[in-house]
Design a protein around this motif. Structure first.
Motif, PDB file in Angstrom:
ATOM      1  N   ARG A   8       1.027  -1.004  -0.479  1.00 35.03           N
ATOM      2  CA  ARG A   8       0.263  -0.084  -0.342  1.00 35.03           C
ATOM      3  C   ARG A   8       1.037   1.554  -0.057  1.00 35.03           C
ATOM      4  NH1 ARG A   8      -5.281  -1.459   4.057  1.00 35.03           N
ATOM      5  NH2 ARG A   8      -5.532  -3.099   3.009  1.00 35.03           N
ATOM      6  N   MET A   9       2.205   1.549   1.003  1.00 34.17           N
ATOM      7  CA  MET A   9       2.629   2.533   0.445  1.00 34.17           C
ATOM      8  C   MET A   9       3.577   2.518  -1.053  1.00 34.17           C
ATOM      9  SD  MET A   9       4.018   4.577   2.303  1.00 34.17           S
ATOM     10  CE  MET A   9       4.100   6.121   1.182  1.00 34.17           C
ATOM     11  N   LYS A  10       3.510   1.372  -1.370  1.00 33.07           N
ATOM     12  CA  LYS A  10       3.892   1.839  -2.721  1.00 33.07           C
ATOM     13  C   LYS A  10       3.118   2.065  -3.645  1.00 33.07           C
ATOM     14  CE  LYS A  10       7.514  -2.376  -2.502  1.00 33.07           C
ATOM     15  NZ  LYS A  10       8.212  -3.514  -3.332  1.00 33.07           N
ATOM     16  N   ALA A  11       2.068   1.933  -3.594  1.00 30.02           N
ATOM     17  CA  ALA A  11       0.722   2.503  -3.533  1.00 30.02           C
ATOM     18  C   ALA A  11       0.941   3.919  -4.272  1.00 30.02           C
ATOM     19  CB  ALA A  11      -0.176   1.191  -3.684  1.00 30.02           C
ATOM     20  N   THR A  70      -6.464  15.626  -2.299  1.00 29.59           N
ATOM     21  CA  THR A  70      -6.096  15.801  -1.278  1.00 29.59           C
ATOM     22  C   THR A  70      -6.468  14.841   0.001  1.00 29.59           C
ATOM     23  OG1 THR A  70      -5.083  18.606  -1.343  1.00 29.59           O
ATOM     24  CG2 THR A  70      -5.601  16.988   1.018  1.00 29.59           C
ATOM     25  N   ARG A  71      -7.843  14.735  -0.206  1.00 28.11           N
ATOM     26  CA  ARG A  71      -9.127  13.819   0.519  1.00 28.11           C
ATOM     27  C   ARG A  71      -8.435  12.641   0.096  1.00 28.11           C
ATOM     28  NH1 ARG A  71     -13.244  14.321  -1.041  1.00 28.11           N
ATOM     29  NH2 ARG A  71     -13.404  16.745  -0.023  1.00 28.11           N
ATOM     30  N   GLU A  72      -7.829  12.047  -1.125  1.00 30.31           N
ATOM     31  CA  GLU A  72      -7.689  10.829  -1.666  1.00 30.31           C
ATOM     32  C   GLU A  72      -6.232  10.206  -1.284  1.00 30.31           C
ATOM     33  OE1 GLU A  72      -7.912  10.776  -5.967  1.00 30.31           O
ATOM     34  OE2 GLU A  72      -6.757   8.442  -5.948  1.00 30.31           O
ATOM     35  N   VAL A  73      -5.687  11.499  -1.298  1.00 23.75           N
ATOM     36  CA  VAL A  73      -4.303  10.900  -1.042  1.00 23.75           C
ATOM     37  C   VAL A  73      -4.012  10.590   0.605  1.00 23.75           C
ATOM     38  CG1 VAL A  73      -1.719  11.912  -1.006  1.00 23.75           C
ATOM     39  CG2 VAL A  73      -3.000  11.899  -2.720  1.00 23.75           C
ATOM     40  N   ARG A  74      -4.964  10.908   1.429  1.00 22.99           N
ATOM     41  CA  ARG A  74      -5.290  11.443   2.877  1.00 22.99           C
ATOM     42  C   ARG A  74      -5.615   9.523   2.851  1.00 22.99           C
ATOM     43  NH1 ARG A  74      -6.924  17.097   5.626  1.00 22.99           N
ATOM     44  NH2 ARG A  74      -4.617  18.317   5.084  1.00 22.99           N
ATOM     45  N   ASP A  75      -5.928   9.334   2.200  1.00 20.98           N
ATOM     46  CA  ASP A  75      -7.403   8.230   2.201  1.00 20.98           C
ATOM     47  C   ASP A  75      -6.075   7.366   1.673  1.00 20.98           C
ATOM     48  OD1 ASP A  75      -9.530   8.934   2.969  1.00 20.98           O
ATOM     49  OD2 ASP A  75     -10.837   8.469   0.804  1.00 20.98           O
ATOM     50  N   LEU A  76      -4.989   7.129   1.324  1.00 17.64           N
ATOM     51  CA  LEU A  76      -4.225   6.306   0.872  1.00 17.64           C
ATOM     52  C   LEU A  76      -3.209   6.139   2.322  1.00 17.64           C
ATOM     53  CD1 LEU A  76      -3.677   6.848  -2.699  1.00 17.64           C
ATOM     54  CD2 LEU A  76      -3.935   4.950  -1.874  1.00 17.64           C
ATOM     55  N   ALA A  83      -3.301  -1.176   7.825  1.00 15.98           N
ATOM     56  CA  ALA A  83      -2.560  -2.361   7.213  1.00 15.98           C
ATOM     57  C   ALA A  83      -1.268  -2.863   8.426  1.00 15.98           C
ATOM     58  CB  ALA A  83      -2.287  -2.183   5.609  1.00 15.98           C
ATOM     59  N   PRO A  84      -1.810  -4.601   7.790  1.00 16.10           N
ATOM     60  CA  PRO A  84      -0.415  -5.398   9.051  1.00 16.10           C
ATOM     61  C   PRO A  84       0.692  -4.881   7.789  1.00 16.10           C
ATOM     62  CG  PRO A  84      -1.789  -6.633   7.600  1.00 16.10           C
ATOM     63  CD  PRO A  84      -3.281  -5.125   7.704  1.00 16.10           C
ATOM     64  N   GLY A  85       2.276  -4.481   9.199  1.00 16.33           N
ATOM     65  CA  GLY A  85       2.947  -5.100   8.156  1.00 16.33           C
ATOM     66  C   GLY A  85       3.539  -3.544   8.842  1.00 16.33           C
ATOM     67  N   GLY A  86       5.404  -3.104   8.115  1.00 14.07           N
ATOM     68  CA  GLY A  86       5.155  -1.570   7.944  1.00 14.07           C
ATOM     69  C   GLY A  86       6.565  -1.414   6.830  1.00 14.07           C
ATOM     70  N   VAL A  87       7.008  -0.231   6.861  1.00 14.49           N
ATOM     71  CA  VAL A  87       8.518  -0.108   6.939  1.00 14.49           C
ATOM     72  C   VAL A  87       8.857   1.506   7.044  1.00 14.49           C
ATOM     73  CG1 VAL A  87       7.571  -0.955   4.362  1.00 14.49           C
ATOM     74  CG2 VAL A  87       6.625   1.642   4.694  1.00 14.49           C
ATOM     75  N   GLU A  88       9.250   1.395   6.740  1.00 11.18           N
ATOM     76  CA  GLU A  88      10.696   3.320   7.398  1.00 11.18           C
ATOM     77  C   GLU A  88       9.587   3.968   6.974  1.00 11.18           C
ATOM     78  OE1 GLU A  88      14.108   3.773   6.279  1.00 11.18           O
ATOM     79  OE2 GLU A  88      14.546   5.260   7.002  1.00 11.18           O
ATOM     80  N   CYS A  89       9.461   5.199   8.535  1.00 11.67           N
ATOM     81  CA  CYS A  89       8.423   6.547   8.465  1.00 11.67           C
ATOM     82  C   CYS A  89       9.725   7.496   8.676  1.00 11.67           C
ATOM     83  CB  CYS A  89       7.420   6.643   9.975  1.00 11.67           C
ATOM     84  SG  CYS A  89       6.976   4.974  10.031  1.00 11.67           S
ATOM     85  N   ALA A  90       8.852   8.652   7.986  1.00 16.38           N
ATOM     86  CA  ALA A  90       9.042  10.014   7.995  1.00 16.38           C
ATOM     87  C   ALA A  90       8.639  10.680   9.069  1.00 16.38           C
ATOM     88  CB  ALA A  90       8.724  10.777   6.544  1.00 16.38           C
ATOM     89  N   GLY A  91       9.652  11.346   8.937  1.00 19.36           N
ATOM     90  CA  GLY A  91       9.424  12.512  10.528  1.00 19.36           C
ATOM     91  C   GLY A  91       9.407  11.586  12.046  1.00 19.36           C
ATOM     92  N   GLY A  92      10.853  10.932  11.491  1.00 20.80           N
ATOM     93  CA  GLY A  92      11.518   9.833  12.811  1.00 20.80           C
ATOM     94  C   GLY A  92      10.029   9.320  13.814  1.00 20.80           C
TER      95      GLY A  92
END
Length: 283
Positions: A8-11, A70-76, A83-92
């Motif tokens: 989902r992050m890639k999307a 903007t709302r569409e991007v926030r929904d993403l 979602a389960p799982g995770g990746v590196e996050c911005a802003g610490g």
């Protein structure tokens, strides 16, 4: 080691990249307009970093998106966060779900070599705070969450059936952030962890030459993966040939290190040197 969240992050990243292209902006220009680092834009667009709501807001405003888009991007972004799982996050943001986190949590044997910064699993809360504070676009809230997640992950050290082997250069012990007092607390933690039955802590003294010139830190998780650490983040490698090469390298460093009573003596000696630097220490 993909996950639904990473997909989902890639999307989300691909969508933002397309919007940037439609706006006719380069990544550098977008970063400048949004007031974030260019590496942040790159990582977000490539699905390697989850932007905080603040960072995402800066990007959407810099792109000049209308309310609907903007709302569409926030929904993403919401879809990523739920979602389960995770990746590196911005802003610490907390690194839960990062390649290192996922690999360590699923491993019974963890072997880590470090030549600059203490291994994440051994860092005190204040030491970790300095690590996250130095990251681009860090925020007090994000740093707090990251520190809490790092401390929580360290509970794995105490689980029966797991084994952790850490090998450091003496330079790691002498490369310090903050104050001497911070490092005194950090040494207390190292001494406590070293005494655990599930942990082996080794240090290559500066009086010994290293068998191989270290280029970066890395962590072997069982024989399934090696997480390579660099200034640009973490990469999990699962190629058997690469894992074998890192295992051989780790064995060389492990053989050169001191353990047990010798390493405790070294830790106490360096700790005394920090006491001499701390004006609050009574002599």
């Amino acid at each position: 080691m993909g996950s639904e969240r990473q997909n989902r992050m890639k999307a989300l990243g691909a969508h933002l990249k397309r919007l940037r292209g439609e706006a006719g902006l380069t990544g550098a220009v977008l970063a400048q307009r949004a007031g974030v680092g260019q590496p942040t834009v790159s990582k977000v667009e490539n699905g390697r970093m989850v932007p905080s709501l603040d960072v995402l807001g800066r990007l959407t405003r810099a792109l000049g998106l209308d309310e609907s888009t903007t709302r569409e991007v926030r929904d993403l972004l919401v879809a990523v966060e739920t979602a389960p799982g995770g990746v590196e996050c911005a802003g610490g943001e907390a690194p839960t779900g990062s390649p290192l986190d996922e690999a360590v949590r699923s491993a019974q044997l963890v072997r880590s070599f470090q030549c600059v910064v203490l291994p994440a699993m051994l860092q005190s809360a204040e030491y970790a705070r300095h690590v996250f504070d130095s990251a681009p676009d860090s925020t007090p809230e994000g740093v707090g969450r990251a520190v809490a997640a790092r401390v929580e992950r360290q509970s794995l050290l105490y689980e029966p059936g797991r084994e952790s082997v850490f090998v450091l250069t003496e330079g790691v012990l002498r490369t310090w952030p903050g104050s001497p007092g911070l490092m005194l607390a950090q040494f207390d933690r190292l001494l406590a962890v070293e005494s655990l039955r599930t942990v082996r802590l080794g240090v290559i003294p500066w009086r010994r030459s290293v068998p191989v010139m270290p280029r970066h830190g890395f962590t072997l998780c069982d024989r399934r993966a090696v997480v390579v650490e660099s200034l640009r983040g973490e990469r999990a490698l699962d190629d058997s040939a690469e894992i074998a090469a890192y295992e051989e390298t780790f064995a060389c460093f492990e053989e050169a290190a001191i353990f047990g009573a010798e390493v405790r003596e070294l830790l106490l000696r360096v700790m005394r040197e920090f006491q001499e630097l701390d004006p609050s220490t009574t002599r």
